[in-house]
Design a protein around this motif. Sequence first.
Motif, PDB file in Angstrom:
ATOM      1  N   HIS A 174     -39.343 -15.001  -5.782  1.00  0.00           N
ATOM      2  CA  HIS A 174     -39.705 -13.622  -5.477  1.00  0.00           C
ATOM      3  C   HIS A 174     -41.071 -13.540  -4.804  1.00  0.00           C
ATOM      4  CE1 HIS A 174     -36.335 -11.911  -7.639  1.00  0.00           C
ATOM      5  NE2 HIS A 174     -36.572 -12.799  -8.594  1.00  0.00           N
ATOM      6  N   ALA A 175     -41.693 -14.674  -4.550  1.00  0.00           N
ATOM      7  CA  ALA A 175     -43.018 -14.704  -3.932  1.00  0.00           C
ATOM      8  C   ALA A 175     -42.872 -14.671  -2.419  1.00  0.00           C
ATOM      9  CB  ALA A 175     -43.767 -15.954  -4.372  1.00  0.00           C
ATOM     10  N   THR A 176     -43.193 -13.552  -1.851  1.00  0.00           N
ATOM     11  CA  THR A 176     -43.152 -13.385  -0.405  1.00  0.00           C
ATOM     12  C   THR A 176     -44.583 -13.240   0.101  1.00  0.00           C
ATOM     13  OG1 THR A 176     -43.110 -10.961  -0.446  1.00  0.00           O
ATOM     14  CG2 THR A 176     -40.985 -12.112  -0.647  1.00  0.00           C
ATOM     15  N   PRO A 177     -44.796 -13.315   1.405  1.00  0.00           N
ATOM     16  CA  PRO A 177     -46.156 -13.116   1.922  1.00  0.00           C
ATOM     17  C   PRO A 177     -46.760 -11.766   1.531  1.00  0.00           C
ATOM     18  CG  PRO A 177     -44.783 -14.082   3.603  1.00  0.00           C
ATOM     19  CD  PRO A 177     -43.879 -13.736   2.451  1.00  0.00           C
ATOM     20  N   LEU A 178     -45.942 -10.790   1.231  1.00  0.00           N
ATOM     21  CA  LEU A 178     -46.442  -9.474   0.835  1.00  0.00           C
ATOM     22  C   LEU A 178     -46.620  -9.344  -0.669  1.00  0.00           C
ATOM     23  CD1 LEU A 178     -44.334  -7.248   3.247  1.00  0.00           C
ATOM     24  CD2 LEU A 178     -46.681  -8.029   3.539  1.00  0.00           C
ATOM     25  N   ALA A 179     -46.165 -10.336  -1.420  1.00  0.00           N
ATOM     26  CA  ALA A 179     -46.307 -10.290  -2.880  1.00  0.00           C
ATOM     27  C   ALA A 179     -47.763 -10.476  -3.261  1.00  0.00           C
ATOM     28  CB  ALA A 179     -45.452 -11.376  -3.529  1.00  0.00           C
ATOM     29  N   GLN A 180     -48.132  -9.892  -4.347  1.00  0.00           N
ATOM     30  CA  GLN A 180     -49.503  -9.991  -4.841  1.00  0.00           C
ATOM     31  C   GLN A 180     -49.470  -9.801  -6.336  1.00  0.00           C
ATOM     32  OE1 GLN A 180     -51.960 -10.232  -2.247  1.00  0.00           O
ATOM     33  NE2 GLN A 180     -53.297 -10.943  -3.849  1.00  0.00           N
ATOM     34  N   GLY A 181     -50.402 -10.418  -7.020  1.00  0.00           N
ATOM     35  CA  GLY A 181     -50.528 -10.206  -8.452  1.00  0.00           C
ATOM     36  C   GLY A 181     -51.234  -8.884  -8.707  1.00  0.00           C
ATOM     37  N   PRO A 182     -51.494  -8.575  -9.955  1.00  0.00           N
ATOM     38  CA  PRO A 182     -52.176  -7.324 -10.291  1.00  0.00           C
ATOM     39  C   PRO A 182     -53.670  -7.385  -9.951  1.00  0.00           C
ATOM     40  CG  PRO A 182     -51.858  -8.638 -12.250  1.00  0.00           C
ATOM     41  CD  PRO A 182     -51.165  -9.361 -11.126  1.00  0.00           C
ATOM     42  N   LEU A 183     -54.378  -6.313 -10.261  1.00  0.00           N
ATOM     43  CA  LEU A 183     -55.821  -6.277 -10.063  1.00  0.00           C
ATOM     44  C   LEU A 183     -56.493  -7.324 -10.934  1.00  0.00           C
ATOM     45  CD1 LEU A 183     -56.505  -2.428 -10.103  1.00  0.00           C
ATOM     46  CD2 LEU A 183     -56.374  -3.933  -8.114  1.00  0.00           C
ATOM     47  N   LYS A 184     -57.512  -7.970 -10.420  1.00  0.00           N
ATOM     48  CA  LYS A 184     -58.228  -8.996 -11.187  1.00  0.00           C
ATOM     49  C   LYS A 184     -58.917  -8.403 -12.404  1.00  0.00           C
ATOM     50  CE  LYS A 184     -59.117 -12.153  -7.357  1.00  0.00           C
ATOM     51  NZ  LYS A 184     -60.142 -12.749  -6.485  1.00  0.00           N
ATOM     52  N   ASP A 185     -59.423  -7.195 -12.284  1.00  0.00           N
ATOM     53  CA  ASP A 185     -60.174  -6.608 -13.401  1.00  0.00           C
ATOM     54  C   ASP A 185     -59.320  -5.786 -14.360  1.00  0.00           C
ATOM     55  OD1 ASP A 185     -59.748  -4.448 -11.749  1.00  0.00           O
ATOM     56  OD2 ASP A 185     -61.840  -3.815 -11.659  1.00  0.00           O
ATOM     57  N   ASP A 186     -58.047  -5.560 -14.019  1.00  0.00           N
ATOM     58  CA  ASP A 186     -57.139  -4.835 -14.910  1.00  0.00           C
ATOM     59  C   ASP A 186     -55.711  -5.273 -14.620  1.00  0.00           C
ATOM     60  OD1 ASP A 186     -55.624  -3.128 -16.464  1.00  0.00           O
ATOM     61  OD2 ASP A 186     -56.629  -1.304 -15.804  1.00  0.00           O
ATOM     62  N   TRP A 187     -55.246  -6.252 -15.377  1.00  0.00           N
ATOM     63  CA  TRP A 187     -53.928  -6.836 -15.143  1.00  0.00           C
ATOM     64  C   TRP A 187     -52.785  -5.858 -15.353  1.00  0.00           C
ATOM     65  CZ3 TRP A 187     -54.737 -11.937 -18.327  1.00  0.00           C
ATOM     66  CH2 TRP A 187     -55.716 -12.716 -17.709  1.00  0.00           C
ATOM     67  N   THR A 188     -53.049  -4.704 -15.906  1.00  0.00           N
ATOM     68  CA  THR A 188     -51.984  -3.722 -16.127  1.00  0.00           C
ATOM     69  C   THR A 188     -51.748  -2.848 -14.902  1.00  0.00           C
ATOM     70  OG1 THR A 188     -53.463  -2.012 -17.020  1.00  0.00           O
ATOM     71  CG2 THR A 188     -52.531  -3.623 -18.599  1.00  0.00           C
ATOM     72  N   LYS A 189     -52.576  -3.000 -13.867  1.00  0.00           N
ATOM     73  CA  LYS A 189     -52.445  -2.183 -12.659  1.00  0.00           C
ATOM     74  C   LYS A 189     -52.063  -3.047 -11.467  1.00  0.00           C
ATOM     75  CE  LYS A 189     -55.634   1.315 -14.241  1.00  0.00           C
ATOM     76  NZ  LYS A 189     -56.944   1.919 -14.111  1.00  0.00           N
ATOM     77  N   ALA A 190     -51.091  -2.556 -10.719  1.00  0.00           N
ATOM     78  CA  ALA A 190     -50.625  -3.268  -9.529  1.00  0.00           C
ATOM     79  C   ALA A 190     -51.672  -3.218  -8.425  1.00  0.00           C
ATOM     80  CB  ALA A 190     -49.327  -2.644  -9.030  1.00  0.00           C
ATOM     81  N   CYS A 191     -51.646  -4.217  -7.589  1.00  0.00           N
ATOM     82  CA  CYS A 191     -52.523  -4.266  -6.423  1.00  0.00           C
ATOM     83  C   CYS A 191     -52.004  -3.237  -5.408  1.00  0.00           C
ATOM     84  CB  CYS A 191     -52.485  -5.672  -5.822  1.00  0.00           C
ATOM     85  SG  CYS A 191     -53.658  -5.916  -4.496  1.00  0.00           S
ATOM     86  N   PRO A 192     -52.834  -2.295  -4.988  1.00  0.00           N
ATOM     87  CA  PRO A 192     -52.375  -1.261  -4.062  1.00  0.00           C
ATOM     88  C   PRO A 192     -51.931  -1.830  -2.712  1.00  0.00           C
ATOM     89  CG  PRO A 192     -54.422  -0.594  -5.110  1.00  0.00           C
ATOM     90  CD  PRO A 192     -54.199  -2.038  -5.445  1.00  0.00           C
ATOM     91  N   PRO A 193     -50.705  -1.575  -2.300  1.00  0.00           N
ATOM     92  CA  PRO A 193     -50.204  -2.126  -1.033  1.00  0.00           C
ATOM     93  C   PRO A 193     -50.911  -1.559   0.192  1.00  0.00           C
ATOM     94  CG  PRO A 193     -48.589  -0.641  -2.001  1.00  0.00           C
ATOM     95  CD  PRO A 193     -49.692  -0.794  -2.994  1.00  0.00           C
ATOM     96  N   GLU A 194     -51.562  -0.405   0.045  1.00  0.00           N
ATOM     97  CA  GLU A 194     -52.229   0.194   1.204  1.00  0.00           C
ATOM     98  C   GLU A 194     -53.606  -0.430   1.479  1.00  0.00           C
ATOM     99  OE1 GLU A 194     -53.236   2.715  -2.390  1.00  0.00           O
ATOM    100  OE2 GLU A 194     -51.399   1.877  -1.588  1.00  0.00           O
TER     101      GLU A 194
END
Length: 107
Positions: free
Chosen positions: A14-34
């Motif tokens: 499921h790891a694509t070039p657009l995939a990203q992990g969560p925020l480094k400082d808050d793992w409960t929040k997704a990395c904003p795609p914008e």
Amino acid sequence: SDKNNFPGFLGSNHATPLAQGPLKDDWTKACPPEWTALQRQEKCISVQEAVYGTKLLAKLEAIKEAVDPAGMFTCEYCIGDKSAKRGELKRGKAKTSKKSKAKTSKE
């Protein structure tokens, strides 16, 4: 929980070039795609770390460096891909090489 030891959770299929992990400082929040690629690189867990986790990724990178110090065997977003760490992300235009700038200005 250890804030410096992110546990891998993303399946590599499921790891694509657009995939990203969560925020480094808050793992409960997704990395904003914008966000720009540079913002995502600075503030979000990398796709490699999201797949392998912090400790295993460090071990795999050490093995890759020992086996292939010149980086002859590499691919974008793979273990040991140094271009992503330097900010040379193609899709996000985080950094444009001199070669691509010259090519663009000739067109």
